[in-house]
Enzyme design. Structure first.
Site, PDB file in Angstrom:
ATOM      1  N   GLU A 273     -11.114  -5.310   8.251  1.00 52.12           N
ATOM      2  CA  GLU A 273     -10.142  -4.741   9.185  1.00 52.12           C
ATOM      3  C   GLU A 273     -10.753  -4.752  10.575  1.00 52.12           C
ATOM      4  OE1 GLU A 273      -8.617  -0.864   8.104  1.00 52.12           O
ATOM      5  OE2 GLU A 273      -8.414  -0.256  10.186  1.00 52.12           O
TER       6      GLU A 273
ATOM      7  N   GLU B 261     -12.740   5.277   0.961  1.00 52.06           N
ATOM      8  CA  GLU B 261     -13.151   3.995   1.524  1.00 52.06           C
ATOM      9  C   GLU B 261     -14.659   3.944   1.705  1.00 52.06           C
ATOM     10  OE1 GLU B 261     -10.757   3.458   5.085  1.00 52.06           O
ATOM     11  OE2 GLU B 261      -9.028   4.378   4.105  1.00 52.06           O
TER      12      GLU B 261
END
Ligand SMILES: *[C@@H]1O[C@H](CO)[C@@H](O)[C@H](O)[C@H]1NC(C)=O
Length: 421
Positions: free
Chosen positions: A336, A225
């Site tokens: 997120e 990520e």
């Protein structure tokens, strides 16, 4: 890699995991919010800092309060890893994917503003060193435990096809993402709009990132990520910071943010993981974005990361992963946040700019020119893009496609509002 050697690597990984799990069963839990750390906890923190902070050749004070240590490239945290003892650092990738868009020629009139890191104003790291954001005692003491410092809580991955509302709510993590799956992927790229979303509680965060995923959403999920985040718990402030994360077991024992554990091998002397980036975009005003490319080198098998057009940061060695040692099976792009309000109300922590996608450019946050890397090492437009959000009244996502921006989407939202409580 020969098949036998490959099997050996896998066995070694399994053994290493078992050891990690063992060490986790011996965790010493630290203070909860508001309690003062005991002398035992301070000692633990001190020992941890001695392990992860490496001797500096030069030190640079950043005006945001960070200390950047220029650490000799061969003394970086990666080399604490037993499998990397004899590793020869690869100073450049063997292959670099060919792009659809030449970023230097894409003339989107609104978005040509360069983004840099704040600490660079106060100095540079010498050749053969890499800049590392120093971890301070308070950073570690904010974590739930010394060993959990720099790690994500479990089960934070967006699962687009999980319609089970219990799973969605249990985790407290909320997403607004675009994704592709059903093929094999060797990397992904995007240009990500940079904002500084407001965080309601220090233990919440808000981020915008790319996920490179391998395996199913089980206990052995592999993930790489990269993107930007605001995370008061991790960094002690509300600044927007460049970050990376990796795990090979669904956030359990392996992996961490940035260089907070051994794994990622950095080669770049100009960009510090976890350091603030600036400037950030302002509503109805100047917009800033960063481009991030993560790809698998088809020769060595390592996963490389590039920031902007000029900075190849380094790589995650292939042996860290199981599924991703071959290829990725899913790519996700988006935001997120953690929703952790104790009273059951929805958090007012913002995602992206804090505004819904409908508002469009200059107001809502975007990802543009999203691409995937195929097996021939070419960047290409993703096929069959899906979108996912747990509660579109809180945070939403809307995709589009045009000449300059290729495949793009707007995403984000304010969290708590009359339609999201
Ligand atoms: C971060 O922002 C919150 C409000 O969004 C504020 O309460 C808090 O004091 C800020 N923290 C720091 C370290 O600036």
């Amino acid at each position: 890699m020969a098949a036998a050697q490959f099997r050996r690597e896998r066995t070694r990984i399994a053994v290493a995991r078992a050891l990690f799990f063992f060490s986790f069963s011996c965790l010493i839990s630290l203070s909860g919010a508001g309690r003062l750390p005991s002398s035992r906890q301070k000692l633990e923190a001190h020992k941890h800092l001695k392990r992860i902070n490496k001797p500096a050749v030069k030190t640079i004070q950043s005006r945001d309060g960070d200390t950047i240590d220029c650490v000799h490239i061969s003394h970086q945290p990666a080399f604490d890893h037993p499998f990397l003892k004899d590793h020869k650092i690869q100073m450049r990738p063997s292959y670099h994917p060919e792009g659809l868009y030449d970023e230097s020629k894409v003339s989107t009139k609104e978005t040509t503003n360069p983004v840099t890191q704040l600490w660079q104003m106060n100095g540079r790291c010498p050749e053969d060193t890499i800049p590392i954001r120093r971890t301070k005692k308070d950073d570690v003491l904010r974590a739930s435990s010394v060993k959990r410092y720099g790690k994500k809580k479990h089960r934070t991955i967006p699962q687009p096809r999980s319609a089970d509302p219990d799973i969605v709510h249990e985790s407290g993590h909320q997403h607004a993402i675009a994704y592709v799956e059903g093929d094999t992927y060797y990397g992904a790229k995007a240009t990500i709009n940079v904002w500084e979303p407001k965080i309601q509680q220090p233990n919440e965060f808000s981020l915008s990132q790319i996920w490179i995923l391998g395996g199913s959403f089980g206990e052995d999920l592999n993930s790489i990520e990269a993107g930007w985040q605001v995370s008061p718990d991790l960094y002690g402030d509300n600044n927007t910071r460049l970050f990376t994360y990796w795990t090979s077991d669904a956030y359990q024992a392996t992996g961490c943010y940035n260089l907070l554990c051994s794994g990622f091998i950095q080669i770049n002397s100009q960009i510090a993981m976890g350091a603030s980036i600036s400037p950030v975009s302002a509503y109805r005003n100047s917009q800033y974005d960063i481009s991030i490319l993560v790809w698998k080198d088809s020769k060595e098998g390592h996963w490389w990361m590039q920031f902007g057009n000029d900075y190849v940061l380094g790589y995650w060695p292939s042996f860290l992963f199981s599924y991703l040692a071959d290829s990725a099976t899913m790519i996700e792009w988006g935001g997120e946040v953690v929703n952790s309000e104790p009273n059951g109300q929805h958090t007012s922590t913002q995602m992206g700019s804090g505004h819904f996608p409908e508002e469009g450019f200059g107001k809502a946050s975007y990802f543009r020119n999203i691409q995937v890397v195929d097996s021939s090492n070419n960047l290409k437009a993703p096929k069959g893009i899906g979108t996912f959000t747990e509660q579109s009244n809180c945070y939403d996502v809307q995709t589009g496609n045009n000449g300059d921006w290729g495949h793009y989407f707007y995403f984000g939202g304010p969290g708590r509002n009359p339609n999201c409580s």
